[in-house]
Design an enzyme around this catalytic site. Sequence first.
Site, PDB file in Angstrom:
ATOM      1  N   TYR A 142      34.499 -11.577   6.991  1.00  0.00           N
ATOM      2  CA  TYR A 142      33.365 -10.739   6.588  1.00  0.00           C
ATOM      3  C   TYR A 142      32.947  -9.894   7.771  1.00  0.00           C
ATOM      4  O   TYR A 142      32.773 -10.405   8.875  1.00  0.00           O
ATOM      5  CB  TYR A 142      32.198 -11.614   6.139  1.00  0.00           C
ATOM      6  N   ASP A 237      35.493  -8.813  16.027  1.00  0.00           N
ATOM      7  CA  ASP A 237      34.146  -8.910  15.469  1.00  0.00           C
ATOM      8  C   ASP A 237      33.514 -10.220  15.933  1.00  0.00           C
ATOM      9  O   ASP A 237      33.835 -11.294  15.431  1.00  0.00           O
ATOM     10  CB  ASP A 237      34.212  -8.829  13.944  1.00  0.00           C
ATOM     11  N   LYS A 269      23.493 -10.603  15.504  1.00  0.00           N
ATOM     12  CA  LYS A 269      22.860 -11.921  15.456  1.00  0.00           C
ATOM     13  C   LYS A 269      22.243 -12.323  16.812  1.00  0.00           C
ATOM     14  O   LYS A 269      21.172 -11.839  17.126  1.00  0.00           O
ATOM     15  CB  LYS A 269      23.850 -12.936  14.876  1.00  0.00           C
TER      16      LYS A 269
HETATM   17  C1  PLP Z   1      26.820 -11.370   9.806  1.00  0.00           C
HETATM   18  C2  PLP Z   1      28.103 -10.713  10.097  1.00  0.00           C
HETATM   19  C3  PLP Z   1      28.275  -9.319   9.994  1.00  0.00           C
HETATM   20  C4  PLP Z   1      27.219  -8.426   9.387  1.00  0.00           C
HETATM   21  O1  PLP Z   1      26.037  -8.387  10.136  1.00  0.00           O
HETATM   22  P1  PLP Z   1      24.672  -7.930   9.423  1.00  0.00           P
HETATM   23  O2  PLP Z   1      23.683  -7.882  10.545  1.00  0.00           O
HETATM   24  O3  PLP Z   1      24.375  -8.964   8.386  1.00  0.00           O
HETATM   25  O4  PLP Z   1      24.921  -6.591   8.823  1.00  0.00           O
HETATM   26  C5  PLP Z   1      29.452  -8.768  10.406  1.00  0.00           C
HETATM   27  N1  PLP Z   1      30.446  -9.529  10.909  1.00  0.00           N
HETATM   28  C6  PLP Z   1      30.328 -10.861  11.014  1.00  0.00           C
HETATM   29  C7  PLP Z   1      31.450 -11.653  11.599  1.00  0.00           C
HETATM   30  C8  PLP Z   1      29.165 -11.499  10.606  1.00  0.00           C
HETATM   31  O5  PLP Z   1      29.078 -12.825  10.680  1.00  0.00           O
END
Ligand code: PLP
Length: 434
Positions: A142, A237, A269
């Site tokens: 994701y 990511d 995050k």
């Molecule tokens: C949470 C997440 C995102 C998206 O971040 P948001 O602040 O919710 O848009 C993208 N990549 C990873 C790996 C994530 O865990």
Amino acid sequence: MTTNQHLFSTAQTLMPGGVNSPVRAFGSVGGTPVAMVEGRGPYLTDVEGTEYVDLVGSWGPALLGHSHPAVMDAVRATVEKGLGFGTSHPLESELAELVRSRVPGAEMIRMVSTGTEATMTAIRLARGATGKNLIVKFAGCYHGHSDGLLAAAGSGVATLGLPGSAGVTEAQAWETVVIEYNDREALQKVFSEHSGDIAAVITEATPANMGVVAPEPGFNQLIRELTAADGALMIFDEVMTGFRITEAGYWGASGRNEGWTPDLFTFGKVIGGGLPTAALAGRRGVMEHLAPTGPVYHAGTLSGNPVAMAAGVATLKNATAEVYEHIDQKAQVVADGLADALTDAGVDYSIQKVGSLFSVAFGTSATGVHNYAEAQAQESFRYGPFFHAMLEQGVYLPPSVFEGWFLSAAHEDAAVERILRALPQAAQAAAAAG
Ligand SMILES: *Cc1c(COP(=O)(O)O)cnc(C)c1O
């Protein structure tokens, strides 16, 4: 009706599904979402005054625990002077320097407001910098909800059992090649079939949105080698794992020791300490393709917002070696307790764990989970009863089996004890599920 039920039924008349982000609706675990109104250390309190040990941590940002005094003080001091000016601000460079001191490959940094925006911009930058179109992503990874990245995505897309998303055009899906995670042959095949057309491979540093899945030894390195050989970029990511798995993210536990660096990182995050901040970062030569030094456009009214920068700076300054040791140790204790409780209840499971991040996958003991197909094939029906048995005993777990459990520096012995005491009954509920 309880206050939570009343609030949720009102919310359902006002917001689709009653929520502003799908997994919060408890769709896969059933029951009524709990509206939280206060967070202190490892605890959350809901609108009815019930206290829970929190294992969601705001989905990752709360590395230090909720309302950490240093973070709250920094935010208050900044707020006193105004909420944001849409100008440069000294705290932007302070946060950028903290990031670069931990992750030297983050040579230049662009602050944004969400992880979605970070990966979306990284994709545009990769296409702009390479002049190529194709993006390779892995099923179950994701990367936020921008159009091209929703194909076979994890997190809420996995929880809802969607193949992707309505509203994403075929043209966009076409330009995203999706392959299984940990499949070396599929990756090699993509590069032999599409050599010269691939702008980037984007991967979760270690996937944690289809449950936690460890990269097999050498998998990230193979991505690095194939992208470098073909003139494509590697986008790592670390929105979930950055500044959480180690002080330098998952790269600190992999590339740093193995001698490789991605071209681009995305962070989110933890970097915002609970406020809306994320970032993309990487090689100077790539990052300078961004406006105003280059032709790839990106902008943001709230990018680098001072209050969010203050929360991020205070969080990273307080995320010391002791914090990571503590979180690693408590995560091991909870994961061991979880394993013991499930074994005692006769439930078939595997604990999927990378550093302090872990999740449970039911009915997978024979092989564990290495990719999205295996994650989806698990006995996920056992999680709802397990989740509710924990909730009733005052432990707030992620309301989906496809999400990791987050410990924090504030999870002291009393909080961990409460989790351990609750696990046996929840394991019984998982065993009885059918
Ligand atoms: C949470 C997440 C995102 C998206 O971040 P948001 O602040 O919710 O848009 C993208 N990549 C990873 C790996 C994530 O865990």
